[in-house]
Enzyme design. Structure first.
Site, PDB file in Angstrom:
ATOM      1  N   LYS A 199      29.843  88.919 -45.912  1.00 35.36           N
ATOM      2  CA  LYS A 199      29.083  88.228 -46.963  1.00 35.36           C
ATOM      3  C   LYS A 199      29.920  87.055 -47.452  1.00 35.36           C
ATOM      4  O   LYS A 199      31.058  87.229 -47.890  1.00 35.36           O
ATOM      5  CB  LYS A 199      28.793  89.195 -48.105  1.00 35.36           C
ATOM      6  CG  LYS A 199      28.110  88.514 -49.289  1.00 35.36           C
ATOM      7  CD  LYS A 199      27.643  89.521 -50.306  1.00 35.36           C
ATOM      8  CE  LYS A 199      27.043  88.845 -51.516  1.00 35.36           C
ATOM      9  NZ  LYS A 199      26.563  89.833 -52.500  1.00 35.36           N
ATOM     10  N   LYS A 254      25.279  87.840 -44.319  1.00 39.20           N
ATOM     11  CA  LYS A 254      24.603  87.156 -45.421  1.00 39.20           C
ATOM     12  C   LYS A 254      25.393  85.944 -45.875  1.00 39.20           C
ATOM     13  O   LYS A 254      26.605  86.063 -45.982  1.00 39.20           O
ATOM     14  CB  LYS A 254      24.496  88.187 -46.554  1.00 39.20           C
ATOM     15  CG  LYS A 254      23.911  87.677 -47.824  1.00 39.20           C
ATOM     16  CD  LYS A 254      23.914  88.797 -48.823  1.00 39.20           C
ATOM     17  CE  LYS A 254      23.352  88.285 -50.118  1.00 39.20           C
ATOM     18  NZ  LYS A 254      23.480  89.230 -51.169  1.00 39.20           N
TER      19      LYS A 254
HETATM   20  C1  PBG Z   1      25.267  90.820 -55.676  1.00 39.53           C
HETATM   21  C2  PBG Z   1      24.252  90.323 -54.728  1.00 39.53           C
HETATM   22  C3  PBG Z   1      23.958  88.957 -54.533  1.00 39.53           C
HETATM   23  C4  PBG Z   1      22.889  88.910 -53.655  1.00 39.53           C
HETATM   24  C5  PBG Z   1      22.543  90.239 -53.307  1.00 39.53           C
HETATM   25  N1  PBG Z   1      23.434  91.113 -53.989  1.00 39.53           N
HETATM   26  C6  PBG Z   1      24.483  87.726 -55.151  1.00 39.53           C
HETATM   27  C7  PBG Z   1      25.906  87.460 -55.284  1.00 39.53           C
HETATM   28  O1  PBG Z   1      26.723  87.939 -54.500  1.00 39.53           O
HETATM   29  O2  PBG Z   1      26.229  86.739 -56.219  1.00 39.53           O
HETATM   30  C8  PBG Z   1      22.236  87.625 -53.209  1.00 39.53           C
HETATM   31  C9  PBG Z   1      20.884  87.680 -52.706  1.00 39.53           C
HETATM   32  C10 PBG Z   1      20.176  86.393 -52.645  1.00 39.53           C
HETATM   33  O3  PBG Z   1      20.683  85.294 -52.965  1.00 39.53           O
HETATM   34  O4  PBG Z   1      19.015  86.460 -52.237  1.00 39.53           O
HETATM   35  N2  PBG Z   1      26.127  91.768 -55.378  1.00 39.53           N
END
Ligand code: PBG
Length: 329
Positions: A199, A254
């Site tokens: 991520k 992601k």
């Molecule tokens: C947080 C989380 C995030 C997303 C999913 N879980 C955002 C972040 O890491 O700040 C992002 C999902 C999206 O942008 O659609 N743990």
């Protein structure tokens, strides 16, 4: 010899929709989609999320409708994200481990419906912290090991509420192993861990942070001390390898479209189910493109989703999953 014009005319296969159908290499079906849903307190009408066109925060009553709709369309799973009231956000995000918190009540309500649909719950503290970080802050740092202790408890609380899949999304080191051990110790042998394995620290999460109300909390801070640097490729394989060794069942990459190379790389290297998250910013971007270029949103979205299949993703988190599943049927 064979690839010589005019003996080879690749256009022969493209001449009609029946011939194109015969040679189609990749297919997208509703079973490839996972629907993320935002849940909020109360029993009010759905409230629009300003930065995500056609997306809403749903109260529990409406979430149930959405879960039923998804099931009927053949979408195999939903992923739940809570919008936690400001008054419940604290430095330590302790609300995350309250068995009666919003997400646990939502999971129980969905599970009561006995739907044939998987329920995925995020394991991360950011919806619950007053500073918007995914972990507990000690001396100005997001403390890895203290955070792990809380994540273990959060995973157990979610499992007890009935989550089928827990999805650690915060990129703390060792979280998969810690959560796997905690689940085994508590007798949750069948809970699937879907690890957000690679991520990236991405600006494409902006609309999501608006949706769950953590933008203001985070302020000018970022998540670069735990989420991955967008400049890195090999490191994604280290993350993935570690997570498999620690007990992850499934993996996720992601964001999606800006990281298709990573999806392809990982799918070429590991034999574990691989998911991609088409994140909030990608979703909004496609909506804006449709609007600004006077095109329909659905064909743009379908094309974007196929790119994930080509890259090797088994399933895709997509905020437009319902609309796309309807189109595919
Ligand atoms: C947080 C989380 C995030 C997303 C999913 N879980 C955002 C972040 O890491 O700040 C992002 C999902 C999206 O942008 O659609 N743990």
């Amino acid at each position: 010899m064979h690839n010589k014009y005019p003996f080879t005319r690749l256009r022969r296969g493209r001449q009609a929709s029946w011939s194109r159908l015969l040679v189609k290499e990749h297919h997208l079906t509703p079973s490839n989609l996972i629907l993320p849903l935002f849940v909020e307190e109360g029993d009010g009408e759905p409230s629009a999320i300003e930065s995500m066109p056609d997306c809403f925060n749903y109260s529990i009553k409406y979430i149930i409708n959405k879960a039923q709709e998804a099931e009927a369309l053949g979408i195999p799973a939903i992923a739940l994200f809570p919008k936690i009231a400001l008054s419940k956000k604290t430095e330590d995000g302790i609300e995350a481990i309250n068995p009666d918190n919003l997400i646990c009540r939502t999971i129980r309500a969905i599970k009561e419906q006995k739907l044939n649909i998987g329920v995925i719950a995020d394991v991360a503290l950011d919806p619950y912290t007053s500073h918007g970080q995914d972990g507990i802050v000690k001396n100005g740092n997001v403390d890895n090991d203290i955070t792990l202790e809380q994540l273990k408890k959060q995973a157990i609380v979610l499992a007890k509420a009935g989550a089928d899949i827990v999805a650690p999304s915060d990129m703390m080191d060792g979280r998969i192993g810690a959560i796997r051990c905690a689940l085994e110790e508590e007798g949750f042998k069948n809970i699937i861990i879907l690890s957000y394995a690679a991520k990236y620290a991405s600006k494409f999460y902006g609309p999501f942070r608006d949706a769950i109300g953590s933008t203001k909390q985070l302020g000018a801070q970022n998540k670069s001390t735990y989420q991955m640097d967008p400049a890195n490729t090999k490191e994604a394989l280290s993350e993935v390898t570690m997570d498999i060794q620690e007990g992850a069942d499934w993996l996720m990459i992601k964001p999606g479209m800006p990281y298709l190379d990573i999806i392809k790389l990982v799918s070429d290297h590991v034999n574990v189910p691989l998911f991609a998250y088409q994140v909030s910013g990608e979703y909004t971007m496609l909506h804006e493109l449709a609007k600004k270029s006077h095109q329909d949103f659905i064909p743009l979205m379908l094309e974007a989703l196929l790119s994930f299949k080509r890259a090797g993703a088994d399933a895709i988190f997509c905020y437009a999953a319902i609309e796309i599943a309807k189109e595919l049927r």
